[in-house]
Design an enzyme around this catalytic site. Sequence first.
Site, PDB file in Angstrom:
ATOM      1  N   TYR A  49      -7.383  35.331  -6.875  1.00  0.00           N
ATOM      2  CA  TYR A  49      -6.736  36.577  -7.266  1.00  0.00           C
ATOM      3  C   TYR A  49      -7.727  37.434  -8.051  1.00  0.00           C
ATOM      4  CZ  TYR A  49      -5.327  33.927 -11.570  1.00  0.00           C
ATOM      5  OH  TYR A  49      -5.287  33.150 -12.711  1.00  0.00           O
ATOM      6  N   CYS A  50      -7.560  38.743  -7.936  1.00  0.00           N
ATOM      7  CA  CYS A  50      -8.459  39.733  -8.540  1.00  0.00           C
ATOM      8  C   CYS A  50      -9.923  39.402  -8.247  1.00  0.00           C
ATOM      9  CB  CYS A  50      -8.224  39.836 -10.054  1.00  0.00           C
ATOM     10  SG  CYS A  50      -8.941  41.318 -10.819  1.00  0.00           S
ATOM     11  N   PRO A  51     -10.282  39.299  -6.965  1.00  0.00           N
ATOM     12  CA  PRO A  51     -11.661  38.932  -6.624  1.00  0.00           C
ATOM     13  C   PRO A  51     -12.646  40.044  -6.975  1.00  0.00           C
ATOM     14  CG  PRO A  51     -10.474  39.604  -4.656  1.00  0.00           C
ATOM     15  CD  PRO A  51      -9.466  39.568  -5.766  1.00  0.00           C
TER      16      PRO A  51
ATOM     17  N   LYS B 157     -13.139  29.248  -8.723  1.00  0.00           N
ATOM     18  CA  LYS B 157     -13.153  30.282  -9.764  1.00  0.00           C
ATOM     19  C   LYS B 157     -12.323  29.873 -10.980  1.00  0.00           C
ATOM     20  CE  LYS B 157     -11.624  35.118 -10.378  1.00  0.00           C
ATOM     21  NZ  LYS B 157     -11.216  36.335  -9.670  1.00  0.00           N
TER      22      LYS B 157
END
Length: 278
Positions: A146-148, A159
């Site tokens: 998420y939110c890369p 991550k």
Amino acid sequence: MTLDLLKQKQWRIIDQSSVGPHFHALQSFGTDDTLCEAVGSGKSPSTARAWVHHRTIVLGIQDTKLPFLDKGLAYLEEQGFQYIVRNSGGLAVVLDEGVLNLTLVFQEAEKKIDINSGYDAMWECVKEMFADFPVDIEAKEIVGSYCPGSYDLSINGKKFAGISQRRLRNGVAVQIYLCVTGSGSERAGLIQNFYSISKADEQTKFHFPNIEPDVMASLSELLQVELSMADVMFRFLTTLKNNSNHIFAGSLSQEELTFFDAYYKRVIERNEKMLERE
């Protein structure tokens, strides 16, 4: 340039990592805007802030364009999460008691701080914090997270952190969330469900990530050590001490509190406007 940013004559430390569940995330973004102005104008020294928020989803502006956002927000509420829209870039992220947020605030004086230098300074800080572990902390986009972004921090392709920046009135606030404890994949699963409900099968103008929960993990999972917030805070403070002549604990000054009242009000109004539905 990177190491020069970390190496400040002095670091003021504002520790809000144990304020508790009534500390609202909007206060944090108002605080970082306040620090940008105070540090940027030279009224305050370089400042490092640590903060934790309980069960909060921080949305990006782009997330407010999801076609079925109301249904997605209802899902988050059912899961016991509140939500806000932040005033810096990016997409949805999860904050909870196992996620430590750190902000480094620098003055952008006669020498400009380019965007990558700000990101690199935080990356270097985190690498130094965990230098005693035999791991390579990489900064590159982790597809499926998420939110890369290009400054996702990862170990072995998983991550555990993401970095953003806020620039205001000659101040630069570099912010990171560190998933310290708990399950990274469970957090990712929550955002996966949020997007699934909020987007459904609609075609959208903006691209939203296809979340793959297995590409995310916490530091405790990755390092195979039961880390505590206190341990990570100690590592953070030690790193700053090693890069400064003087560190000291502080809080917002009276002048900064005046700034905060205005910025906090602005953040609240902007958040409400972003969440208004046509």
